[in-house]
Design an enzyme around this catalytic site. Structure first.
Site, PDB file in Angstrom:
ATOM      1  CG  HIS A 153      -2.052  -1.006   0.822  1.00 26.56           C
ATOM      2  ND1 HIS A 153      -2.259  -1.554   2.441  1.00 26.56           N
ATOM      3  CD2 HIS A 153      -2.613  -1.170  -0.491  1.00 26.56           C
ATOM      4  CE1 HIS A 153      -2.985  -2.826   1.630  1.00 26.56           C
ATOM      5  NE2 HIS A 153      -3.660  -2.365   0.493  1.00 26.56           N
ATOM      6  CB  ALA A 154       1.086   4.028  -2.079  1.00 32.78           C
ATOM      7  NE  ARG A 155      -3.510   4.395   2.300  1.00 32.56           N
ATOM      8  CZ  ARG A 155      -5.070   4.535   2.763  1.00 32.56           C
ATOM      9  NH1 ARG A 155      -5.603   5.539   2.330  1.00 32.56           N
ATOM     10  NH2 ARG A 155      -6.078   3.921   3.477  1.00 32.56           N
ATOM     11  CD  GLU A 156      -0.616   0.653   4.453  1.00 34.87           C
ATOM     12  OE1 GLU A 156      -0.136  -0.393   4.267  1.00 34.87           O
ATOM     13  OE2 GLU A 156      -2.090   1.078   4.386  1.00 34.87           O
ATOM     14  CE1 TYR A 195      -8.894  -5.103   6.679  1.00 33.54           C
ATOM     15  CE2 TYR A 195      -9.067  -3.165   8.268  1.00 33.54           C
ATOM     16  CZ  TYR A 195      -9.157  -3.014   7.642  1.00 33.54           C
ATOM     17  OH  TYR A 195      -7.288  -3.380   6.502  1.00 33.54           O
ATOM     18  CG  ASN A 222      -2.805  -6.945   1.576  1.00 34.74           C
ATOM     19  OD1 ASN A 222      -2.465  -8.235   0.901  1.00 34.74           O
ATOM     20  ND2 ASN A 222      -2.721  -6.941   2.243  1.00 34.74           N
ATOM     21  NE  ARG A 223      -9.083  -6.325   1.182  1.00 32.76           N
ATOM     22  CZ  ARG A 223      -7.847  -5.907   1.910  1.00 32.76           C
ATOM     23  NH1 ARG A 223      -6.963  -5.802   1.708  1.00 32.76           N
ATOM     24  NH2 ARG A 223      -9.057  -4.614   3.032  1.00 32.76           N
ATOM     25  CG  HIS A 239       0.649  -4.208   5.254  1.00 29.98           C
ATOM     26  ND1 HIS A 239      -0.708  -4.078   4.185  1.00 29.98           N
ATOM     27  CD2 HIS A 239       0.486  -5.535   4.880  1.00 29.98           C
ATOM     28  CE1 HIS A 239      -0.554  -4.354   3.399  1.00 29.98           C
ATOM     29  NE2 HIS A 239      -0.131  -5.252   4.089  1.00 29.98           N
ATOM     30  CB  ALA A 240       1.877   1.080   8.496  1.00 31.65           C
ATOM     31  CE1 TYR A 241      -4.024   4.392  11.991  1.00 25.94           C
ATOM     32  CE2 TYR A 241      -3.298   4.606   9.874  1.00 25.94           C
ATOM     33  CZ  TYR A 241      -3.971   4.898  10.758  1.00 25.94           C
ATOM     34  OH  TYR A 241      -5.525   5.384  10.319  1.00 25.94           O
TER      35      TYR A 241
END
Ligand SMILES: *[C@@H]1O[C@H](CO)[C@@H](O)[C@H](O)[C@H]1NC(C)=O
Ligand SMILES: *[C@@H]1O[C@H](CO)[C@@H](O)[C@H](O)[C@H]1NC(C)=O
Ligand SMILES: *[C@@H]1O[C@H](CO)[C@@H](O)[C@H](O)[C@H]1NC(C)=O
Length: 402
Positions: free
Chosen positions: A161-164, A341, A236-237, A289-291
């Protein structure tokens, strides 16, 4: 990580962008959030969460439809009437580059990898496993002593995920630490002698670039859709494991869009192909990953216990304790479905289903105060404690577990 939706009001944080600059800023492509405000709001009740949902919905950052000081003020008033107070004064969002050290810049990461490939050729081999949607190379570092023909391996990826951003920072940290302590630390030496590490510092390389140049909060890949203007798939899906079932979306404009078919994204396809070919050797799959401060293991897509639960669970338990031993930071651990989740089509579940016995996803610091904007001062402690966990899991692998 992504909040699964507003039914889960326990998600402490909503990052809300109030576009109080003029609408002209929408077209300033290079610094999209300059002049915007970040406000943190904690919905204590379902009612408040609902109010917030309404506002967040209208403030869809990507759409640029709401704008101007008037609109922002009205929304603030609306929130105020519904019992919200700003917990602390909103910060101005500056150029993203100032928020993190430039050593995490995508171009820098690539130069750094090339540099290591030249200067540490005895321990490191850099190669590409394919091209991203926009044609960037998908680089891997293979780390380990070329001592024997057959060695088991550990896969580590960062930045699905780019923003992490803390993810790629950790991947770099891991390599740097290993190289620096290889001679002095017997555990590291043992790791490199007995195992190979395949490290992919930036999985979603297009998205990561985009998060530096255009949209700090971009999550997905950058592939185009034939019917919608929205771009990108949640990498990631997009894996072939209960693909696009619960916790994933069929809609191309959603952040959890699963893509038109499994492995539609060239990045996912390349990594899946690489892992499939080496699944007999690869004993652990670690994804960063974060967060949330969590250490997660399968399953993501269902509430069920994995067959070798006790070995995986004890590895997670020890790893979380190792994290805690550094600065006292607490991580939760457990199956992703019940701890975070439910989500389907994740890389971790896919790795596990393909026979990699230790599959983990780390959700690094923090729990939402800074969220994706973890400041530079927290990179080092976060990486230091995470390193202990990775070492601990790796040493665990080298022992037999029954
Ligand atoms: C890494 O170095 C090796 C030589 O040691 C070279 O063959 C290889 O092409 C280099 N990798 C990249 C991606 O440049
Ligand atoms: C891993 O963690 C456990 C529990 O905290 C500890 O006893 C063990 O020494 C650690 N191992 C390594 C190699 O760090
Ligand atoms: C469980 O552990 C055993 C023994 O280590 C191994 O043979 C088996 O493949 C593992 N099963 C899974 C699903 O990981």
């Amino acid at each position: 990580m992504k909040p699964p939706g507003w039914t889960a009001a326990q998600w402490l944080l909503c990052l809300l962008f109030l576009r109080i600059s003029g609408p002209g800023h929408c077209y300033l492509y290079n610094n999209r959030y300059a002049g915007d405000k970040v406000i943190r709001l904690v919905p204590e009740t379902e009612g408040k969460a609902h109010v917030l949902k309404n506002v967040c919905h209208q403030f869809k950052v990507s759409s640029c439809t709401t704008g101007g000081p008037m609109a922002a003020q009205q929304h603030l008033l609306y929130l105020g009437r519904n019992g919200y107070r700003c917990p602390y004064s909103p910060k101005w969002l500056s150029n993203p580059v100032s928020l993190l050290t430039t050593s995490q810049h995508p171009v820098h990461i690539q130069n750094w990898m090339h540099h290591l490939n030249k200067t540490h050729s005895g321990l490191i081999h850099m190669f590409s496993i394919g091209k991203s949607y926009e044609g960037r190379s998908l680089f891997i570092l293979k780390l380990g002593r070329r001592s024997r023909a057959y060695k088991r391996a550990v896969w580590i990826d960062c930045g699905i995920h780019a923003r992490e951003w803390i993810g790629p920072a950790f991947c770099q940290w891991f390599v740097k630490e290993v190289l620096q302590t290889y001679r002095s630390d017997p555990a590291i030496r043992k790791m490199l002698n007995h195992l190979y590490f395949y490290i992919m510092p930036v999985f979603n390389v297009d998205g990561y670039h985009f998060s530096w140049t255009n949209d700090r909060f971009w999550r997905k890949t950058r592939s185009r859709n034939s019917r919608f203007r929205c771009r990108g798939v949640d990498a990631n899906r997009n894996w072939k494991v209960k693909w696009c079932d619960e916790g994933a979306s069929f809609h191309p404009c959603d952040d959890t869009y699963c893509g038109p078919f499994p492995e539609s994204e060239p990045e996912v396809k390349a990594v899946a192909h690489f892992l499939r070919k080496r699944k007999k050797h690869i004993r652990a799959y670690l994804s960063f990953h974060a967060y949330a401060q969590m250490l997660l293991y399968p399953y993501s897509y269902k509430y069920a216990t994995i067959p070798n639960f006790s070995c995986v669970e004890s590895a997670a338990y020890n790893a979380v304790n190792a994290i805690h031993s550094a600065y006292g930071v607490r991580y939760r651990y457990g199956p992703a479905s019940s701890t975070l989740y439910v989500s389907s089509g994740s890389s971790m579940d896919w790795a596990y289903k393909n026979g990699i016995p230790y599959a983990f996803a780390f959700e690094l610091r923090d729990t939402g105060h800074f969220g994706f904007l973890l400041p530079e001062s927290l990179i080092k402690p976060t990486c230091t404690e995470t390193m202990l966990a990775v070492k601990n899991i790796t040493m665990h692998l080298l022992k037999k577990c029954h």
